[in-house]
Design a protein around this motif. Structure first.
Motif, PDB file in Angstrom:
ATOM      1  N   SER A 142       0.931  -0.986   0.119  1.00 20.55           N
ATOM      2  CA  SER A 142      -0.003   0.150   0.049  1.00 20.55           C
ATOM      3  C   SER A 142       1.001   1.193  -0.046  1.00 20.55           C
ATOM      4  N   GLU A 143       1.799   1.127   0.828  1.00 21.25           N
ATOM      5  CA  GLU A 143       2.898   2.376   0.857  1.00 21.25           C
ATOM      6  C   GLU A 143       3.493   2.638  -0.511  1.00 21.25           C
ATOM      7  N   ILE A 144       4.102   1.329  -1.044  1.00 23.24           N
ATOM      8  CA  ILE A 144       4.709   1.532  -2.367  1.00 23.24           C
ATOM      9  C   ILE A 144       3.817   2.286  -3.521  1.00 23.24           C
ATOM     10  N   LYS A 145       2.531   1.511  -3.224  1.00 23.47           N
ATOM     11  CA  LYS A 145       1.649   2.093  -4.397  1.00 23.47           C
ATOM     12  C   LYS A 145       1.456   3.445  -4.307  1.00 23.47           C
ATOM     13  N   GLY A 146       1.467   4.106  -2.994  1.00 18.90           N
ATOM     14  CA  GLY A 146       1.013   5.523  -2.894  1.00 18.90           C
ATOM     15  C   GLY A 146       2.408   6.268  -3.674  1.00 18.90           C
ATOM     16  N   ILE A 147       3.602   5.865  -2.963  1.00 21.39           N
ATOM     17  CA  ILE A 147       4.862   6.522  -3.514  1.00 21.39           C
ATOM     18  C   ILE A 147       4.892   6.631  -5.139  1.00 21.39           C
ATOM     19  N   LEU A 148       4.648   5.262  -5.749  1.00 22.28           N
ATOM     20  CA  LEU A 148       4.681   5.455  -7.317  1.00 22.28           C
ATOM     21  C   LEU A 148       3.487   6.068  -7.935  1.00 22.28           C
ATOM     22  N   ASN A 149       2.260   6.246  -7.298  1.00 18.70           N
ATOM     23  CA  ASN A 149       1.363   6.900  -7.710  1.00 18.70           C
ATOM     24  C   ASN A 149       1.476   8.475  -7.699  1.00 18.70           C
ATOM     25  N   ASP A 150       2.287   8.881  -6.795  1.00 16.22           N
ATOM     26  CA  ASP A 150       2.561  10.226  -6.640  1.00 16.22           C
ATOM     27  C   ASP A 150       3.803  10.834  -7.671  1.00 16.22           C
ATOM     28  N   HIS A 151       4.521   9.790  -8.321  1.00 20.96           N
ATOM     29  CA  HIS A 151       5.382   9.979  -9.028  1.00 20.96           C
ATOM     30  C   HIS A 151       5.222   9.303 -10.666  1.00 20.96           C
ATOM     31  N   THR A 152       4.127   9.743 -11.067  1.00 20.79           N
ATOM     32  CA  THR A 152       3.621   9.121 -12.297  1.00 20.79           C
ATOM     33  C   THR A 152       4.073  10.140 -13.501  1.00 20.79           C
ATOM     34  N   GLU A 153       3.740  10.050 -14.673  1.00 23.64           N
ATOM     35  CA  GLU A 153       4.260  11.013 -15.659  1.00 23.64           C
ATOM     36  C   GLU A 153       3.367  12.292 -15.389  1.00 23.64           C
ATOM     37  N   GLU A 154       2.395  12.149 -14.627  1.00 21.50           N
ATOM     38  CA  GLU A 154       1.718  13.586 -14.447  1.00 21.50           C
ATOM     39  C   GLU A 154       2.539  14.443 -13.609  1.00 21.50           C
ATOM     40  N   SER A 155       3.885  14.280 -13.103  1.00 18.50           N
ATOM     41  CA  SER A 155       4.558  14.725 -12.372  1.00 18.50           C
ATOM     42  C   SER A 155       5.838  15.536 -13.353  1.00 18.50           C
ATOM     43  N   LEU A 156       5.686  15.230 -14.619  1.00 20.68           N
ATOM     44  CA  LEU A 156       6.684  15.573 -15.689  1.00 20.68           C
ATOM     45  C   LEU A 156       7.272  17.057 -15.373  1.00 20.68           C
ATOM     46  N   HIS A 157       8.579  17.065 -15.109  1.00 16.36           N
ATOM     47  CA  HIS A 157       9.263  18.468 -14.941  1.00 16.36           C
ATOM     48  C   HIS A 157       9.201  19.087 -16.159  1.00 16.36           C
ATOM     49  N   ILE A 158       8.706  20.310 -16.343  1.00 14.91           N
ATOM     50  CA  ILE A 158       8.711  21.010 -17.559  1.00 14.91           C
ATOM     51  C   ILE A 158       9.929  22.186 -17.201  1.00 14.91           C
ATOM     52  N   PRO A 159      10.880  21.887 -18.159  1.00 13.05           N
ATOM     53  CA  PRO A 159      12.051  22.957 -17.908  1.00 13.05           C
ATOM     54  C   PRO A 159      11.741  24.496 -17.837  1.00 13.05           C
ATOM     55  N   LYS A 160      12.334  25.163 -17.387  1.00 16.22           N
ATOM     56  CA  LYS A 160      12.105  26.551 -17.191  1.00 16.22           C
ATOM     57  C   LYS A 160      12.146  27.125 -18.749  1.00 16.22           C
ATOM     58  N   GLY A 161      10.988  27.998 -18.953  1.00 18.34           N
ATOM     59  CA  GLY A 161      10.987  28.595 -20.277  1.00 18.34           C
ATOM     60  C   GLY A 161      10.276  27.766 -21.569  1.00 18.34           C
ATOM     61  N   PHE A 162      10.072  26.446 -21.053  1.00 20.36           N
ATOM     62  CA  PHE A 162       9.515  25.547 -21.882  1.00 20.36           C
ATOM     63  C   PHE A 162       7.993  25.912 -22.269  1.00 20.36           C
ATOM     64  N   LEU A 163       7.583  25.731 -23.402  1.00 23.60           N
ATOM     65  CA  LEU A 163       6.280  26.405 -23.920  1.00 23.60           C
ATOM     66  C   LEU A 163       5.298  25.355 -24.329  1.00 23.60           C
ATOM     67  N   ARG A 164       5.632  24.560 -25.179  1.00 21.19           N
ATOM     68  CA  ARG A 164       4.613  23.599 -26.001  1.00 21.19           C
ATOM     69  C   ARG A 164       5.202  22.239 -26.303  1.00 21.19           C
ATOM     70  N   LEU A 165       4.383  21.237 -26.336  1.00 14.98           N
ATOM     71  CA  LEU A 165       4.643  20.007 -27.144  1.00 14.98           C
ATOM     72  C   LEU A 165       3.636  19.965 -28.150  1.00 14.98           C
ATOM     73  N   GLY A 166       3.852  19.372 -28.916  1.00 15.01           N
ATOM     74  CA  GLY A 166       2.989  19.045 -30.121  1.00 15.01           C
ATOM     75  C   GLY A 166       3.214  17.765 -31.071  1.00 15.01           C
ATOM     76  N   GLY A 167       1.897  16.999 -31.515  1.00 15.72           N
ATOM     77  CA  GLY A 167       1.938  15.996 -32.029  1.00 15.72           C
ATOM     78  C   GLY A 167       1.318  15.892 -33.438  1.00 15.72           C
ATOM     79  N   ILE A 168       1.708  15.302 -34.273  1.00 14.31           N
ATOM     80  CA  ILE A 168       1.300  15.205 -35.731  1.00 14.31           C
ATOM     81  C   ILE A 168       1.130  13.890 -36.214  1.00 14.31           C
ATOM     82  N   TYR A 169      -0.136  13.636 -36.545  1.00 15.29           N
ATOM     83  CA  TYR A 169      -0.639  12.131 -36.640  1.00 15.29           C
ATOM     84  C   TYR A 169      -1.636  12.002 -37.806  1.00 15.29           C
ATOM     85  N   SER A 170      -1.426  11.287 -38.869  1.00 21.85           N
ATOM     86  CA  SER A 170      -2.446  11.263 -40.033  1.00 21.85           C
ATOM     87  C   SER A 170      -2.984   9.780 -40.007  1.00 21.85           C
TER      88      SER A 170
END
Length: 340
Positions: free
Chosen positions: A115-143
Motif C-alpha cells: 500500500s505504501e509503495i503504491k502511494g509512492i509510485l502513484n505520486d511519481h507518475t508521468e503527471e509529475s513531468l518536470h517542464i524545464p524553465k521557459g518550456f512552452l509547448r509539445l505538439g504531435g502530428i498524426y495522420s
C-alpha cells in the motif's frame, strides 16, 4: 499501457521469492516486480533497463550484503529510479536528504508495504513531468489515413506557435520525425549522419552528455532542428513504459528547445497522452462539412486537394470513434485539424 517495474533487492533469496509471489497474486497493482539477491547483477540490470523504483531491504541500507557491497551507487546521476528502503524502524521523513528516496517500515504486513509503495509510485507518475524553465509547448502530428510523416506541416505548425508566442526567432523548435525511411536526410539543410537513436543512447547511458549528443545528431529543416527516426525502430522501446515524459523534458532542457513537435506515424497512446498534457495533436483537415460541428482548424484544406474526400473522412472518423469508444478524452479533446 505497460506496467512500471519495481526492482526488489534482498540478500535473502526466500524473502525475495515470497515478496514476488505476493505481488503476482495482486491484480490491483500498477507495477510488476523483478527480484535480485546480488547487487552487482542489479547494478547491471539498472544500466540496461528503465526501472520505476528499486526496493532495498534494511540490510542493504547499512552496506551489508553480498560481497560487502552497498547501495550508494543508486544515487549516481545516471540512475533515474526512485529508491525505497525497507527500514528497521518506522520513519516518516527522508533521513538521507536525497531526492526521490523513501522509507517504508519493514515489519508490517505485506499489504501495508504494498500500500505504501503504491502511494509512492502513484505520486511519481508521468503527471509529475518536470517542464524545464521557459518550456512552452509539445505538439504531435498524426495522420490516421496516410501513415506518413509531414515535415512541411510541422514547419507550418512551428510558425503558428512561434507567432502565438510573439514570433520570436529565438524560440527554438525541435522536430522529431518518427517515420522510418522518411526522406528527411535529403530534405534537410544540414544533415549530421546521426539520428534519434544516438540521442536516446546518450539519454540512457550518459545523460551528462545529452546536450552534446543532441548537437551532434540534429539536422536543420525550415528553421527547425530535426531528429530523424532511428534506423532500427526497436530503439524506441527504451522509452515505452513511462520513458517518454522524462526523455522529452530532458531533451528540451539540454537542447534549449521551447517547442517540440513529434511526428508519429503509428498511434502510440502513451506518447500522445504525454503530448496532450502540454499541447495538441494535429490531424488532417478534411473538406468542410456543414453537419460537422466539432472542428478546430488551423488551416483549412480545400476539397479539390483531397484525392478521395470520402475515404479521408472515413479514416479520420474511425480514428475519432476509436478514441470515443475507449474514453480517451485526454486525446480527443486536444485534436486540432491542420492542412496536410
Amino acid at each position: 499501457m505497460a506496467k512500471d517495474t519495481l526492482a526488489v533487492y534482498d540478500p535473502c533469496r526466500s524473502y525475495v521469492e515470497r515478496f514476488l509471489n505476493y505481488v503476482r497474486k495482486r491484480n490491483d497493482l500498477s507495477f510488476d516486480a523483478a527480484g535480485f539477491t546480488d547487487l552487482n547483477i542489479l547494478r547491471e540490470y539498472l544500466k540496461n533497463n528503465r526501472i520505476k523504483a528499486v526496493l532495498f531491504s534494511g540490510q542493504s541500507m547499512s552496506g551489508e550484503g553480498d560481497n560487502g557491497s552497498n547501495a550508494d551507487f543508486i544515487f549516481r546521476e545516471d540512475i533515474e529510479s526512485l529508491v525505497i528502503y525497507l527500514g528497521e524502524q518506522p520513519l516518516s521523513e527522508n533521513r538521507t536528504g536525497e531526492k526521490n528516496v523513501f522509507f517504508v517500515y519493514r515489519y508490517q504486513s505485506a499489504d501495508g508495504i504494498l500500500s505504501e509503495i503504491k502511494g509512492i509510485l502513484n505520486d511519481h507518475t508521468e503527471e509529475s513531468l518536470h517542464i524545464p524553465k521557459g518550456f512552452l509547448r509539445l505538439g504531435g502530428i498524426y495522420s490516421p489515413g496516410e501513415k506518413v510523416s509531414h515535415p512541411e506541416t510541422a514547419a507550418l505548425i512551428a510558425g503558428e506557435l512561434r507567432r502565438e508566442y510573439g514570433d520570436d526567432e529565438n524560440i527554438k523548435v525541435l522536430y522529431i520525425n518518427l517515420e522510418q525511411f522518411s526522406g528527411m536526410d535529403s530534405m534537410m539543410e544540414r544533415f549530421s549522419g546521426q539520428n534519434l537513436s544516438d540521442v536516446i543512447y546518450s539519454y540512457k547511458t550518459s545523460p551528462g552528455k545529452l546536450r552534446e549528443a543532441i548537437e551532434n545528431a540534429r539536422g536543420r529543416y525550415r528553421g527547425m532542428d530535426v531528429l530523424s527516426a532511428p534506423e532500427n525502430m526497436e530503439d524506441l522501446h527504451v522509452l515505452s513504459g513511462g520513458g517518454w515524459p522524462d526523455f522529452l523534458a530532458k531533451t528540451a532542457d539540454a537542447g534549449g528547445f521551447l517547442i517540440i513537435l513529434v511526428d508519429s506515424v503509428l498511434f502510440d497512446y502513451e506518447l500522445m497522452s504525454v503530448i496532450c498534457k502540454h499541447g495538441n495533436i494535429f490531424i488532417p483537415a478534411l473538406p468542410e462539412d456543414d453537419e460537422e460541428s466539432a472542428r478546430v482548424v488551423l488551416t483549412r484544406r480545400s476539397p479539390d486537394r483531397s484525392p478521395d474526400p470520402a475515404a479521408a473522412r472515413a479514416k479520420v472518423n474511425e480514428f475519432r470513434q476509436f478514441l470515443t469508444d475507449r474514453n480517451m478524452t485526454d486525446i480527443l479533446d486536444k485534436l486540432l485539424e491542420v492542412d496536410m
